[in-house]
Design a protein around this motif. Structure first.
Motif, PDB file in Angstrom:
ATOM      1  N   VAL A 100       0.865  -1.181   0.000  1.00  0.00           N
ATOM      2  CA  VAL A 100       0.000   0.000   0.000  1.00  0.00           C
ATOM      3  C   VAL A 100       0.902   1.231   0.000  1.00  0.00           C
ATOM      4  CG1 VAL A 100      -1.867  -1.163   1.230  1.00  0.00           C
ATOM      5  CG2 VAL A 100      -0.126   0.076   2.531  1.00  0.00           C
ATOM      6  N   SER A 101       0.355   2.347  -0.397  1.00  0.00           N
ATOM      7  CA  SER A 101       1.133   3.590  -0.414  1.00  0.00           C
ATOM      8  C   SER A 101       0.264   4.752   0.049  1.00  0.00           C
ATOM      9  CB  SER A 101       1.682   3.872  -1.813  1.00  0.00           C
ATOM     10  OG  SER A 101       0.630   3.991  -2.756  1.00  0.00           O
ATOM     11  N   GLY A 102       0.908   5.835   0.486  1.00  0.00           N
ATOM     12  CA  GLY A 102       0.179   7.017   0.942  1.00  0.00           C
ATOM     13  C   GLY A 102       1.099   8.215   1.040  1.00  0.00           C
ATOM     14  N   GLN A 103       0.497   9.361   1.279  1.00  0.00           N
ATOM     15  CA  GLN A 103       1.274  10.597   1.375  1.00  0.00           C
ATOM     16  C   GLN A 103       2.031  10.690   2.693  1.00  0.00           C
ATOM     17  OE1 GLN A 103       1.688  12.954  -1.072  1.00  0.00           O
ATOM     18  NE2 GLN A 103       0.616  11.422  -2.334  1.00  0.00           N
ATOM     19  N   THR A 104       1.463  10.114   3.772  1.00  0.00           N
ATOM     20  CA  THR A 104       2.101  10.179   5.078  1.00  0.00           C
ATOM     21  C   THR A 104       2.293   8.776   5.630  1.00  0.00           C
ATOM     22  OG1 THR A 104       0.012  10.277   6.315  1.00  0.00           O
ATOM     23  CG2 THR A 104       0.936  12.375   5.506  1.00  0.00           C
ATOM     24  N   ARG A 105       3.193   8.720   6.642  1.00  0.00           N
ATOM     25  CA  ARG A 105       3.449   7.439   7.284  1.00  0.00           C
ATOM     26  C   ARG A 105       2.194   6.961   8.019  1.00  0.00           C
ATOM     27  NH1 ARG A 105       5.262   4.759  11.773  1.00  0.00           N
ATOM     28  NH2 ARG A 105       6.979   3.284  11.408  1.00  0.00           N
ATOM     29  N   GLU A 106       1.491   7.843   8.662  1.00  0.00           N
ATOM     30  CA  GLU A 106       0.297   7.483   9.410  1.00  0.00           C
ATOM     31  C   GLU A 106      -0.780   6.895   8.492  1.00  0.00           C
ATOM     32  OE1 GLU A 106       1.937  10.302   9.650  1.00  0.00           O
ATOM     33  OE2 GLU A 106       2.846   9.975  11.631  1.00  0.00           O
ATOM     34  N   GLU A 107      -0.896   7.447   7.305  1.00  0.00           N
ATOM     35  CA  GLU A 107      -1.870   6.929   6.330  1.00  0.00           C
ATOM     36  C   GLU A 107      -1.544   5.501   5.940  1.00  0.00           C
ATOM     37  OE1 GLU A 107      -3.473   7.975   1.809  1.00  0.00           O
ATOM     38  OE2 GLU A 107      -2.195   9.419   2.899  1.00  0.00           O
ATOM     39  N   VAL A 108      -0.256   5.227   5.716  1.00  0.00           N
ATOM     40  CA  VAL A 108       0.171   3.875   5.344  1.00  0.00           C
ATOM     41  C   VAL A 108      -0.055   2.909   6.496  1.00  0.00           C
ATOM     42  CG1 VAL A 108       2.167   2.452   4.752  1.00  0.00           C
ATOM     43  CG2 VAL A 108       1.822   4.655   3.611  1.00  0.00           C
ATOM     44  N   VAL A 109       0.215   3.364   7.722  1.00  0.00           N
ATOM     45  CA  VAL A 109       0.005   2.511   8.891  1.00  0.00           C
ATOM     46  C   VAL A 109      -1.465   2.111   8.992  1.00  0.00           C
ATOM     47  CG1 VAL A 109      -0.019   2.452  11.417  1.00  0.00           C
ATOM     48  CG2 VAL A 109       1.974   3.365  10.207  1.00  0.00           C
ATOM     49  N   ARG A 110      -2.373   3.067   8.819  1.00  0.00           N
ATOM     50  CA  ARG A 110      -3.803   2.761   8.890  1.00  0.00           C
ATOM     51  C   ARG A 110      -4.218   1.748   7.816  1.00  0.00           C
ATOM     52  NH1 ARG A 110      -4.147   8.394   9.820  1.00  0.00           N
ATOM     53  NH2 ARG A 110      -4.722   8.759   7.630  1.00  0.00           N
ATOM     54  N   GLU A 111      -3.691   1.913   6.602  1.00  0.00           N
ATOM     55  CA  GLU A 111      -4.019   0.986   5.512  1.00  0.00           C
ATOM     56  C   GLU A 111      -3.511  -0.424   5.815  1.00  0.00           C
ATOM     57  OE1 GLU A 111      -5.729   1.183   2.670  1.00  0.00           O
ATOM     58  OE2 GLU A 111      -6.416   3.185   3.221  1.00  0.00           O
ATOM     59  N   LEU A 112      -2.296  -0.514   6.322  1.00  0.00           N
ATOM     60  CA  LEU A 112      -1.734  -1.832   6.644  1.00  0.00           C
ATOM     61  C   LEU A 112      -2.514  -2.509   7.761  1.00  0.00           C
ATOM     62  CD1 LEU A 112       2.137  -1.227   6.466  1.00  0.00           C
ATOM     63  CD2 LEU A 112       0.734  -2.551   4.884  1.00  0.00           C
ATOM     64  N   GLN A 113      -2.917  -1.735   8.768  1.00  0.00           N
ATOM     65  CA  GLN A 113      -3.700  -2.310   9.860  1.00  0.00           C
ATOM     66  C   GLN A 113      -5.056  -2.801   9.362  1.00  0.00           C
ATOM     67  OE1 GLN A 113      -3.632   0.948  12.659  1.00  0.00           O
ATOM     68  NE2 GLN A 113      -1.808   0.151  13.728  1.00  0.00           N
ATOM     69  N   ALA A 114      -5.642  -2.081   8.402  1.00  0.00           N
ATOM     70  CA  ALA A 114      -6.916  -2.524   7.811  1.00  0.00           C
ATOM     71  C   ALA A 114      -6.724  -3.825   7.037  1.00  0.00           C
ATOM     72  CB  ALA A 114      -7.467  -1.430   6.899  1.00  0.00           C
ATOM     73  N   ARG A 115      -5.627  -3.914   6.304  1.00  0.00           N
ATOM     74  CA  ARG A 115      -5.335  -5.149   5.569  1.00  0.00           C
ATOM     75  C   ARG A 115      -5.103  -6.312   6.536  1.00  0.00           C
ATOM     76  NH1 ARG A 115      -6.578  -1.950   2.305  1.00  0.00           N
ATOM     77  NH2 ARG A 115      -5.754  -1.571   0.214  1.00  0.00           N
ATOM     78  N   GLN A 116      -4.437  -5.997   7.658  1.00  0.00           N
ATOM     79  CA  GLN A 116      -4.178  -7.040   8.652  1.00  0.00           C
ATOM     80  C   GLN A 116      -5.483  -7.577   9.225  1.00  0.00           C
ATOM     81  OE1 GLN A 116      -1.642  -8.691   9.267  1.00  0.00           O
ATOM     82  NE2 GLN A 116      -0.954  -8.754  11.388  1.00  0.00           N
ATOM     83  N   ARG A 117      -6.447  -6.692   9.486  1.00  0.00           N
ATOM     84  CA  ARG A 117      -7.741  -7.136  10.001  1.00  0.00           C
ATOM     85  C   ARG A 117      -8.477  -7.987   8.962  1.00  0.00           C
ATOM     86  NH1 ARG A 117      -7.730  -1.811  12.093  1.00  0.00           N
ATOM     87  NH2 ARG A 117      -8.977  -1.061  10.314  1.00  0.00           N
ATOM     88  N   ASP A 118      -8.411  -7.560   7.691  1.00  0.00           N
ATOM     89  CA  ASP A 118      -9.046  -8.343   6.616  1.00  0.00           C
ATOM     90  C   ASP A 118      -8.419  -9.725   6.508  1.00  0.00           C
ATOM     91  OD1 ASP A 118     -10.746  -6.290   6.026  1.00  0.00           O
ATOM     92  OD2 ASP A 118      -9.586  -5.543   4.305  1.00  0.00           O
ATOM     93  N   LEU A 119      -7.089  -9.778   6.665  1.00  0.00           N
ATOM     94  CA  LEU A 119      -6.388 -11.062   6.591  1.00  0.00           C
ATOM     95  C   LEU A 119      -6.833 -11.956   7.736  1.00  0.00           C
ATOM     96  CD1 LEU A 119      -4.175 -12.789   5.228  1.00  0.00           C
ATOM     97  CD2 LEU A 119      -2.522 -11.712   6.773  1.00  0.00           C
ATOM     98  N   HIS A 120      -6.952 -11.401   8.920  1.00  0.00           N
ATOM     99  CA  HIS A 120      -7.369 -12.174  10.092  1.00  0.00           C
ATOM    100  C   HIS A 120      -8.799 -12.686   9.942  1.00  0.00           C
ATOM    101  CE1 HIS A 120      -8.924 -12.757  14.229  1.00  0.00           C
ATOM    102  NE2 HIS A 120      -7.703 -13.234  14.458  1.00  0.00           N
ATOM    103  N   ASP A 121      -9.677 -11.883   9.312  1.00  0.00           N
ATOM    104  CA  ASP A 121     -11.086 -12.251   9.134  1.00  0.00           C
ATOM    105  C   ASP A 121     -11.329 -13.115   7.899  1.00  0.00           C
ATOM    106  OD1 ASP A 121     -11.636 -10.789  11.391  1.00  0.00           O
ATOM    107  OD2 ASP A 121     -12.245  -8.987  10.288  1.00  0.00           O
ATOM    108  N   GLY A 122     -10.262 -13.415   7.150  1.00  0.00           N
ATOM    109  CA  GLY A 122     -10.412 -14.240   5.944  1.00  0.00           C
ATOM    110  C   GLY A 122     -10.940 -13.495   4.750  1.00  0.00           C
ATOM    111  N   LYS A 123     -10.896 -12.176   4.790  1.00  0.00           N
ATOM    112  CA  LYS A 123     -11.415 -11.371   3.678  1.00  0.00           C
ATOM    113  C   LYS A 123     -10.339 -11.001   2.668  1.00  0.00           C
ATOM    114  CE  LYS A 123     -14.930  -9.222   6.629  1.00  0.00           C
ATOM    115  NZ  LYS A 123     -15.415  -7.936   7.202  1.00  0.00           N
ATOM    116  N   LEU A 124      -9.095 -11.270   2.998  1.00  0.00           N
ATOM    117  CA  LEU A 124      -7.999 -10.863   2.125  1.00  0.00           C
ATOM    118  C   LEU A 124      -7.461 -12.072   1.382  1.00  0.00           C
ATOM    119  CD1 LEU A 124      -6.161  -8.499   1.269  1.00  0.00           C
ATOM    120  CD2 LEU A 124      -4.614  -9.153   3.121  1.00  0.00           C
TER     121      LEU A 124
END
Length: 402
Positions: free
Chosen positions: A42-66
């Motif tokens: 994932v990519s973003g303008q700020t580090r915080e934006e990228v962190v939020r995107e990665l955490q969302a992907r991590q939740r999707d992976l845990h829930d079997g959605k990724l």
């Protein structure tokens, strides 16, 4: 920079001309068959934006959605599926037909399409392209069938949510007219083959409807002389295998070898008892006596593997040798040329003409079920349909003996 929080994955700066223009993050979502990490970025303008995107992907992976296999192309997946089929012990020639269909028709047109982006429209366009290229409906529909089987496993593994090939209709096919001999033509052929060393094999084919592989794979121990029956237990197969990877001729992968192997029967119902007529038994006895003379004349050079229809040296008769002699005998007999497999249809036709019940015909041919027999030979049952039309008076008269 502090320690990464859980779920952040790998985060790095995107630098251009010495300046930070954004941030990029990567997350491990699985591993391939070789153990290599599968990553999502994932990519973003700020580090915080990228962190939020990665955490969302991590939740999707845990829930079997990724989907861990995101980015896998259909070509890559087909290679994996074919290897899976090979390790499951599928028959060599069936596996070869799957590989041919994938190599010649699926991968050239759809191989680079992402598996998760493959759509029904892509599959429909494949059928259109194959038909425009002059491929027959049978070849085109088989490619669709192979794709459906491959994607069925992908759905089962959770790689894709649905099988997009299922919603695509196969091409309509005109049922080819079945080529069979009449009883007179079959008799003419068998009379001509009477002096041929494989006469008993052709006689057995016409009288029983056994498959070529079943006949050539037959061994003497499979015959119950007292019970007047035989039990097919294996079939003789001509197996073609591909050459080394990358070795090609005229733009196609080469065939490295063709071997003769004993394999399992086509279906579970193929393991059946085939009742033998007195005439068939007599010809098998004659053939056994002739083979004993060949064995005696050859002496220690006879390679006794127990095959009923062995070649002059005791080894199994090659399928192409069996077919070559069949073609020559047809010409000598002056009968219409048919495929060797059409002897099986001829046997079914002769049985049906004798009024033999469809269930008995199905059992004798080793079909999976009687419904298949009725579908294949429905046109041959017209006479029975006509006999099914009767009046009540006919039954009453028959009961009174009139």
């Amino acid at each position: 920079m502090g320690k990464r929080a859980s779920g952040e994955g790998t985060i790095s700066k995107r630098i251009k001309d010495g300046k930070v223009v954004g941030w990029r993050g990567g997350l491990t979502v699985g591993h391939d068959e070789q153990g290599k990490q599968l990553r999502r970025w994932v990519s973003g303008q700020t580090r915080e934006e990228v962190v939020r995107e990665l955490q969302a992907r991590q939740r999707d992976l845990h829930d079997g959605k990724l989907n861990p296999r995101s980015g896998t192309t259909l070509g890559q997946y087909l290679d994996e599926w074919l290897n899976h089929k090979e390790h499951r012990g599928i028959r060599p020639n069936t596996l070869r037909s799957y590989r041919d269909s994938a190599r010649l028709y699926l991968k050239p047109h759809l191989g680079r399409v992402s598996l998760e982006k493959l759509s029904p429209r892509d599959v429909e366009q494949l059928l259109v392209k194959l038909r425009k290229a002059g491929k027959s409906p049978a070849v085109t529909n088989y490619a669709l069938q192979v794709l459906r089987m491959a994607l069925k496993r992908a759905v089962h593994l959770g790689i894709v949510p649905r099988n997009v090939a299922v919603s695509v209709e196969p091409l309509r096919r005109e049922r080819a007219e079945m080529s069979v001999w009449t009883a007179e033509q079959a008799q003419a052929f068998l009379n001509t083959s009477r002096t041929h060393r494989l006469h008993a094999a052709y006689y057995l084919a016409v009288m029983s409807g056994m498959r070529r592989g079943e006949i050539l794979g037959l061994k003497w121990k499979d015959i119950d002389w007292e019970g007047r029956r035989l039990h097919p237990r294996q079939q003789l197969l001509e197996v073609r295998r591909l050459g080394k990877e990358g070795k090609r001729h005229a733009g196609r992968e080469t065939i490295s070898s063709t071997s003769i192997e004993l394999g399992v029967l086509k279906t579970a119902k193929s393991k059946r008892r085939v009742i033998l007529s007195p005439g068939t038994l007599a010809r098998l006895r004659e053939h056994q006596a002739a083979q004993s003379r060949e064995k005696e004349e050859l002496g220690p050079d006879w390679d006794d593997e127990g095959f009923v229809f062995a070649d002059p040296f005791g080894k199994p008769t090659l399928p192409r040798t069996f077919y070559g002699a069949f073609r020559q005998l047809m010409d000598e007999a002056g009968v219409p040329r048919i495929r060797l497999h059409d002897l099986r249809h001829t046997a079914a036709s002769l049985m049906i003409q004798q009024g033999i019940d469809a269930k008995v015909v199905s059992d004798r041919l080793g079909h999976a079920d009687v419904a298949f027999t009725l579908r294949v030979y429905t046109h041959l049952y017209e006479a029975q349909r006509e006999e099914a039309a009767f009046d009540l008076d006919d039954l009453i008269k028959k009961g009174k003996g009139e």
